[in-house]
Write an enzyme that holds these catalytic residues in place. Structure first.
Site, PDB file in Angstrom:
ATOM      1  N   ASP A 164       0.852  -1.193   0.000  1.00  0.00           N
ATOM      2  CA  ASP A 164       0.000   0.000   0.000  1.00  0.00           C
ATOM      3  C   ASP A 164       0.887   1.241   0.000  1.00  0.00           C
ATOM      4  O   ASP A 164       1.797   1.357   0.801  1.00  0.00           O
ATOM      5  CB  ASP A 164      -0.885  -0.019   1.265  1.00  0.00           C
ATOM      6  CG  ASP A 164      -2.072   0.906   1.143  1.00  0.00           C
ATOM      7  OD1 ASP A 164      -3.191   0.390   1.053  1.00  0.00           O
ATOM      8  OD2 ASP A 164      -1.873   2.125   1.146  1.00  0.00           O
ATOM      9  N   HIS A 196      -7.896  -2.531  -9.984  1.00  0.00           N
ATOM     10  CA  HIS A 196      -7.727  -1.377  -9.092  1.00  0.00           C
ATOM     11  C   HIS A 196      -6.610  -0.465  -9.596  1.00  0.00           C
ATOM     12  O   HIS A 196      -6.740   0.755  -9.577  1.00  0.00           O
ATOM     13  CB  HIS A 196      -7.431  -1.856  -7.673  1.00  0.00           C
ATOM     14  CG  HIS A 196      -7.352  -0.748  -6.671  1.00  0.00           C
ATOM     15  ND1 HIS A 196      -8.462  -0.074  -6.209  1.00  0.00           N
ATOM     16  CD2 HIS A 196      -6.290  -0.178  -6.047  1.00  0.00           C
ATOM     17  CE1 HIS A 196      -8.092   0.849  -5.336  1.00  0.00           C
ATOM     18  NE2 HIS A 196      -6.775   0.806  -5.228  1.00  0.00           N
TER      19      HIS A 196
END
Lengths: 407, 207
Positions: A225, A316
């Site tokens: 992330d 994504h």
């Protein structure tokens, strides 16, 4: 990333003068490589001894607040507060006076003025406290807010719960010790009464056993992330993070908070190939499915043997990629894994934190694309949303928000 | 710093105290930062006190470091609060604080803690406070403090309180202290009488 020698270095000289053990003169970890421990402790994390990490200090005073573009610490408590109903500009001024003084002391490893357990502040552990105002603070103070400071538009994926939404004020408290965080939060929130009362609290964590300056964290879906974050060190990126004065105040920024619940039970049923397809990236190293390393650009044109894009149209990574140079923002998110309220095993997700000079201009277009179509949406649900204006920093003798409150 | 006196000679302590002054100027709230002016409040003070040089630099006499007062919303006869902090004496002579005043309170007393019938109670320190030469005296909840009574105005958190300390020789030192929200300092107060138990937000005071 403005780091200067913390006051601890000076404090240590007094300690030496007083014949007590000298503390090492620490500077922000964000700008100085970890040094070998001078302590006797053999326990190290990321090449730095535990004792040294405990004493690391980040600068409170400076043109910009800490806790934005510095290396993310392991533990977060994010507290939103609401001003008292009768609060006015004087209330806000007094609150900022209290918080400025309290935060300066806490980040320096000292207790607050009223602190009866200053020992809990003695390990600053890179503590940062970042102060932001919601729209309510500007209204109470009769101060013109930044033009972008409004609730985000409603997105069709949202299932917002009011208990995680909005707030007149926010304190982002981060440190590499959860005890340090807990103590700072307790002092700052109780010290804010009766001017402001707590609205919601979100606690989060990152991997503490990680050289956070060199590696990105993983979220609880197992994904890396924060890849390709803008950085203040790049002159092209800097105005994406810090307002240069063209939108609101120079050295301010905006904070978008999105509490994103993860359906880990459903995720358990997805195999690794499916997970990588959803993301458009490899799980092992975060590289795009079209190859390279984590930092390689995805090749959105590449086709698989079956003629379909290697990186799915609704993956994504494709949907979240900037379609224009300004559609970027600094992500500084934290995982949460709270006790479940029902019969489920997990109440887990991501406290998504994004800093950018203009959330409406930079963040909203990306969020809109993701809300329209993103394979990840099957597994993730935004359940809380808030936007705050992060004030510019202040110098010694000044107060956070001072220029706004002086007139 | 308050524990350094037994370790250091006076010169070193004075040096440390000066550093502390520089270091504590860290908040935007100038109120918490103590000293800082002193005047010869009583005519002829210097003449009656050869121990303190009349030409001494104001602020070098006595300072109140990290001074703060408990915020209170009430005013009137029964409204009161306490002032806390670290009194620092950089001189080589003990300083005897005999009183204090502030425009915000009708009555100001120097208080200390004693045991009374197994309970800690506050009472007026009849002898005032002695701040040792080259040393400090801690004013803290549950210990010595300056008691402000008959408050004429509320003391909201984040505001400042001006307090003037008066020494035995008549020297006056005025400090600005920061009002802070504080849950404690609810001790009982015994003004020369049996202790009264507090139930309010501040110390009780039997008048």
């Amino acid at each position: 990333m403005t780091g200067r020698v913390g006051r601890r270095a000076l404090v240590s000289s007094i300690g030496a003068l007083a014949g007590t053990a000298a503390l090492s003169g620490c500077v922000s970890r964000a700008e100085t490589p970890p040094t070998r421990s001078r302590s006797e402790s053999g326990s190290t994390v990321g090449g730095t001894s535990v004792a040294d990490r405990a004493q690391e200090v980040r600068s409170f005073f400076g043109p910009r607040q800490s806790g934005v573009d510095d290396v993310p610490q392991a533990f977060l408590t994010l507290v939103a507060l609401d001003l008292a109903p009768d609060a006015d500009r004087d209330t806000l001024r007094r609150l900022m006076a209290v918080w400025t003084d309290d935060i300066a002391r806490l980040m320096d490893g000292r207790g607050t003025l009223t602190d009866q357990e200053p020992e809990l502040a003695a390990r600053p552990a890179s503590l940062t406290v970042t102060v932001g105002w919601g729209r309510g603070a500007f209204e109470a103070g009769g101060i013109t807010p930044p033009p972008w400071l409004t609730p985000l538009p409603a997105f069709q994926i949202d299932q917002l719960q009011d208990r995680w939404n909005d707030g007149d004020l926010v304190l982002q408290v981060c440190a590499d010790s959860p005890v340090t965080v807990a103590h700072a939060v307790r002092r700052l929130v109780t010290g804010a009464a009766p001017m402001a009362v707590q609205r919601w609290v979100q606690r989060g964590f990152r991997e503490p056993l990680l050289d956070a300056g060199a590696e990105r964290m993983r979220n609880l879906l197992g994904q890396i992330d924060g890849t390709v974050n803008p950085t203040s060190d790049d002159p092209h990126d800097e105005p994406l993070i810090w307002d240069d004065g063209s939108t609101w105040l120079e050295h301010s920024t905006g904070l978008v908070v999105r509490r994103i619940a993860m359906d880990l039970d459903r995720w358990d049923r997805a195999d690794r190939r499916s997970r990588e397809h959803i993301m458009g990236r490899r799980l092992a190293d975060g590289a795009p499915l079209t190859g390279g390393t984590e930092l390689s650009p995805p090749d959105l044109e590449a086709l698989a043997e079956d003629g379909f894009p290697l990186i799915d149209t609704f993956s994504h990574v494709r949907r979240s990629m900037a379609q224009a140079p300004h559609e970027r923002f600094l992500r500084r998110s934290y995982n949460y894994d709270d006790p479940p309220s029902g019969t489920g095993v997990s109440d887990a997700g991501l406290i998504f934190l994004a800093f950018c000079a203009d959330p409406v201009h930079q963040f909203v277009p990306v969020q809109r694309r993701l809300a329209e179509a993103d394979l990840l949406n099957v597994y993730t649900t935004p359940i809380g949303s808030a936007v705050f204006a992060v004030l510019p920093g202040c110098r010694e003798g000044e107060m956070l928000g001072g220029p706004l409150l002086s007139s | 710093m308050r524990t350094t006196r037994s370790v250091l000679g006076p010169a070193a302590v004075a040096a440390a105290a000066v550093l502390t002054l520089g270091l504590t100027g860290c908040g935007a709230d100038p109120a918490g930062e103590g000293p800082i002016s002193s005047t010869d409040g009583a005519p002829g003070a210097a003449a009656t006190s050869p121990a303190v040089a009349p030409t001494v630099d104001p602020g070098d006499v006595l300072t109140l470091e990290d001074g703060w007062a408990k915020a209170v919303a009430d005013t009137g006869e029964h409204a009161m609060t306490g002032v806390f902090g670290i009194l620092t004496n950089p001189t080589d002579t003990d300083i005897h604080v005999v009183g204090a005043r502030t425009p915000m309170a009708g009555l100001v007393e120097l208080h200390e803690t004693t045991m009374d019938g197994g309970a800690m109670v506050m009472r007026e320190a009849q002898g005032g406070f002695i701040v040792p030469a080259g040393g400090t005296l801690l004013l803290e909840p549950g210990g010595r403090h300056i008691m402000l009574m008959e408050l004429t105005e509320p003391v909201p958190a984040g505001s400042t309180v001006e307090i003037t300390l008066i020494t035995e020789d008549g020297t006056e030192v005025t400090a600005s202290v920061a009002a802070r929200t504080f849950a404690g300092a609810e001790e009982t107060y015994a003004p020369g009488q049996p202790a009264h138990t507090s139930t309010g937000a501040t110390e009780t005071h039997s008048s």
